[in-house]
Motif scaffolding. Sequence first.
Motif, PDB file in Angstrom:
ATOM      1  N   LEU A 149       0.842  -1.189   0.000  1.00  6.71           N
ATOM      2  CA  LEU A 149       0.000   0.000   0.000  1.00  6.71           C
ATOM      3  C   LEU A 149       0.877   1.238   0.000  1.00  6.71           C
ATOM      4  O   LEU A 149       1.681   1.436   0.918  1.00  6.71           O
ATOM      5  CB  LEU A 149      -0.912  -0.019   1.243  1.00  6.71           C
ATOM      6  CG  LEU A 149      -1.818   1.194   1.466  1.00  6.71           C
ATOM      7  CD1 LEU A 149      -2.802   1.367   0.310  1.00  6.71           C
ATOM      8  CD2 LEU A 149      -2.579   1.046   2.794  1.00  6.71           C
ATOM      9  N   LEU A 150       0.739   2.036  -1.043  1.00 11.03           N
ATOM     10  CA  LEU A 150       1.478   3.304  -1.163  1.00 11.03           C
ATOM     11  C   LEU A 150       0.500   4.333  -1.698  1.00 11.03           C
ATOM     12  O   LEU A 150       0.163   4.325  -2.880  1.00 11.03           O
ATOM     13  CB  LEU A 150       2.669   3.133  -2.123  1.00 11.03           C
ATOM     14  CG  LEU A 150       3.760   4.222  -2.145  1.00 11.03           C
ATOM     15  CD1 LEU A 150       4.844   3.869  -3.157  1.00 11.03           C
ATOM     16  CD2 LEU A 150       3.236   5.614  -2.445  1.00 11.03           C
ATOM     17  N   ILE A 151       0.031   5.212  -0.835  1.00 14.04           N
ATOM     18  CA  ILE A 151      -0.992   6.172  -1.236  1.00 14.04           C
ATOM     19  C   ILE A 151      -0.890   7.430  -0.378  1.00 14.04           C
ATOM     20  O   ILE A 151      -0.555   7.338   0.804  1.00 14.04           O
ATOM     21  CB  ILE A 151      -2.410   5.549  -1.108  1.00 14.04           C
ATOM     22  CG1 ILE A 151      -3.487   6.410  -1.784  1.00 14.04           C
ATOM     23  CG2 ILE A 151      -2.753   5.244   0.332  1.00 14.04           C
ATOM     24  CD1 ILE A 151      -3.442   6.380  -3.299  1.00 14.04           C
ATOM     25  N   GLU A 199      -8.202  13.896   7.545  1.00 18.58           N
ATOM     26  CA  GLU A 199      -8.910  13.086   6.556  1.00 18.58           C
ATOM     27  C   GLU A 199      -8.031  11.945   6.068  1.00 18.58           C
ATOM     28  O   GLU A 199      -8.488  10.811   5.924  1.00 18.58           O
ATOM     29  CB  GLU A 199      -9.341  13.948   5.375  1.00 18.58           C
ATOM     30  CG  GLU A 199     -10.042  13.166   4.275  1.00 18.58           C
ATOM     31  CD  GLU A 199     -10.135  13.948   2.973  1.00 18.58           C
ATOM     32  OE1 GLU A 199     -11.264  14.314   2.612  1.00 18.58           O
ATOM     33  OE2 GLU A 199      -9.075  14.177   2.325  1.00 18.58           O
ATOM     34  N   TYR A 200      -6.755  12.250   5.844  1.00 15.04           N
ATOM     35  CA  TYR A 200      -5.834  11.215   5.369  1.00 15.04           C
ATOM     36  C   TYR A 200      -5.720  10.089   6.383  1.00 15.04           C
ATOM     37  O   TYR A 200      -5.765   8.904   6.017  1.00 15.04           O
ATOM     38  CB  TYR A 200      -4.455  11.817   5.098  1.00 15.04           C
ATOM     39  CG  TYR A 200      -3.430  10.786   4.680  1.00 15.04           C
ATOM     40  CD1 TYR A 200      -3.521  10.159   3.442  1.00 15.04           C
ATOM     41  CD2 TYR A 200      -2.379  10.424   5.528  1.00 15.04           C
ATOM     42  CE1 TYR A 200      -2.592   9.201   3.051  1.00 15.04           C
ATOM     43  CE2 TYR A 200      -1.448   9.481   5.155  1.00 15.04           C
ATOM     44  CZ  TYR A 200      -1.555   8.865   3.913  1.00 15.04           C
ATOM     45  OH  TYR A 200      -0.646   7.908   3.527  1.00 15.04           O
ATOM     46  N   ARG A 201      -5.576  10.423   7.640  1.00 15.76           N
ATOM     47  CA  ARG A 201      -5.441   9.371   8.652  1.00 15.76           C
ATOM     48  C   ARG A 201      -6.667   8.455   8.642  1.00 15.76           C
ATOM     49  O   ARG A 201      -6.543   7.229   8.661  1.00 15.76           O
ATOM     50  CB  ARG A 201      -5.251   9.973  10.043  1.00 15.76           C
ATOM     51  CG  ARG A 201      -5.009   8.894  11.115  1.00 15.76           C
ATOM     52  CD  ARG A 201      -4.857   9.494  12.499  1.00 15.76           C
ATOM     53  NE  ARG A 201      -3.636  10.251  12.675  1.00 15.76           N
ATOM     54  CZ  ARG A 201      -2.457   9.725  13.004  1.00 15.76           C
ATOM     55  NH1 ARG A 201      -2.341   8.405  13.174  1.00 15.76           N
ATOM     56  NH2 ARG A 201      -1.404  10.492  13.168  1.00 15.76           N
ATOM     57  N   GLU A 202      -7.846   9.056   8.624  1.00 16.73           N
ATOM     58  CA  GLU A 202      -9.076   8.260   8.646  1.00 16.73           C
ATOM     59  C   GLU A 202      -9.169   7.351   7.422  1.00 16.73           C
ATOM     60  O   GLU A 202      -9.453   6.149   7.545  1.00 16.73           O
ATOM     61  CB  GLU A 202     -10.291   9.193   8.712  1.00 16.73           C
ATOM     62  CG  GLU A 202     -11.621   8.468   8.694  1.00 16.73           C
ATOM     63  CD  GLU A 202     -12.808   9.426   8.696  1.00 16.73           C
ATOM     64  OE1 GLU A 202     -13.953   8.939   8.656  1.00 16.73           O
ATOM     65  OE2 GLU A 202     -12.587  10.655   8.730  1.00 16.73           O
ATOM     66  N   GLN A 203      -8.920   7.904   6.255  1.00 15.90           N
ATOM     67  CA  GLN A 203      -9.071   7.122   5.023  1.00 15.90           C
ATOM     68  C   GLN A 203      -7.925   6.139   4.831  1.00 15.90           C
ATOM     69  O   GLN A 203      -8.135   5.014   4.351  1.00 15.90           O
ATOM     70  CB  GLN A 203      -9.195   8.066   3.829  1.00 15.90           C
ATOM     71  CG  GLN A 203     -10.474   8.896   3.868  1.00 15.90           C
ATOM     72  CD  GLN A 203     -10.626   9.815   2.679  1.00 15.90           C
ATOM     73  OE1 GLN A 203      -9.764   9.904   1.804  1.00 15.90           O
ATOM     74  NE2 GLN A 203     -11.749  10.533   2.632  1.00 15.90           N
ATOM     75  N   PHE A 204      -6.715   6.517   5.226  1.00 17.98           N
ATOM     76  CA  PHE A 204      -5.593   5.598   5.121  1.00 17.98           C
ATOM     77  C   PHE A 204      -5.801   4.409   6.041  1.00 17.98           C
ATOM     78  O   PHE A 204      -5.548   3.256   5.655  1.00 17.98           O
ATOM     79  CB  PHE A 204      -4.278   6.301   5.471  1.00 17.98           C
ATOM     80  CG  PHE A 204      -3.099   5.377   5.418  1.00 17.98           C
ATOM     81  CD1 PHE A 204      -2.459   5.112   4.217  1.00 17.98           C
ATOM     82  CD2 PHE A 204      -2.651   4.726   6.565  1.00 17.98           C
ATOM     83  CE1 PHE A 204      -1.396   4.225   4.164  1.00 17.98           C
ATOM     84  CE2 PHE A 204      -1.593   3.851   6.512  1.00 17.98           C
ATOM     85  CZ  PHE A 204      -0.956   3.595   5.304  1.00 17.98           C
ATOM     86  N   LEU A 205      -6.263   4.648   7.257  1.00 18.52           N
ATOM     87  CA  LEU A 205      -6.497   3.567   8.198  1.00 18.52           C
ATOM     88  C   LEU A 205      -7.528   2.587   7.644  1.00 18.52           C
ATOM     89  O   LEU A 205      -7.368   1.361   7.767  1.00 18.52           O
ATOM     90  CB  LEU A 205      -6.966   4.123   9.541  1.00 18.52           C
ATOM     91  CG  LEU A 205      -7.295   3.086  10.619  1.00 18.52           C
ATOM     92  CD1 LEU A 205      -6.110   2.176  10.892  1.00 18.52           C
ATOM     93  CD2 LEU A 205      -7.745   3.783  11.890  1.00 18.52           C
TER      94      LEU A 205
END
Length: 204
Positions: free
Chosen positions: A74-76, A89-95
């Motif tokens: 996973l690389l995003i 937002e990134y933390r929530e969606q990445f998790l």
Amino acid sequence: MVAPAFLALGDSYTIGEGVPEQGRWPVQLVARLHDEHVELLAPRIVATTGWTTDELSAAMDAAHLAPGYGLVTLLIGVNNQYRGRSLAEYREQFLALLERAVVLAGDARRVIVVSIPDWGVTPFAEGRDRAAIAHEIDAFNAIARDEAHRAFARWVDVTGISRDHAGEVVDDGLHPSARQYGLWADAILPEARTALRELPPQRS
């Protein structure tokens, strides 16, 4: 015995924008593993240039992925940073993406999170605030690293490679060359080798 399946999730850096198929780092990684007599199927790549975390999630829905992968990467996040999206937002969606990756792999130790490279060092970023870009990339990576460690997934940092080899890009002046991707594959190789050699076979 069937070789384990490999799923590579991401964006332009995983699909290898501007390089031939054999130059993509997931493809180079499989070749290196084969050289060491570690079996792994050719990667199924779910990645498109420009994707953010939510766009990757939607693409995973459309791909109807099912558990049974022996390795998931996973690389995003670079496009979240580029578009000015928030860290929260990134933390929530990445998790959420990481949790899905773990389900697909069946074990967090079969999941490798790869850091976001620093596009601010490339010729494409000429005239931009390179220091600010680096700071933001580091902040996004800190989240990805934190969540990877919390989930007991594997973490590989290629950001330093991207900074050390800033000039090794394709014609767009932004995306890494096949040679730079080879250095990424070298960095990811030890974690992939360990995951595939030391964990019990995955059952679909």
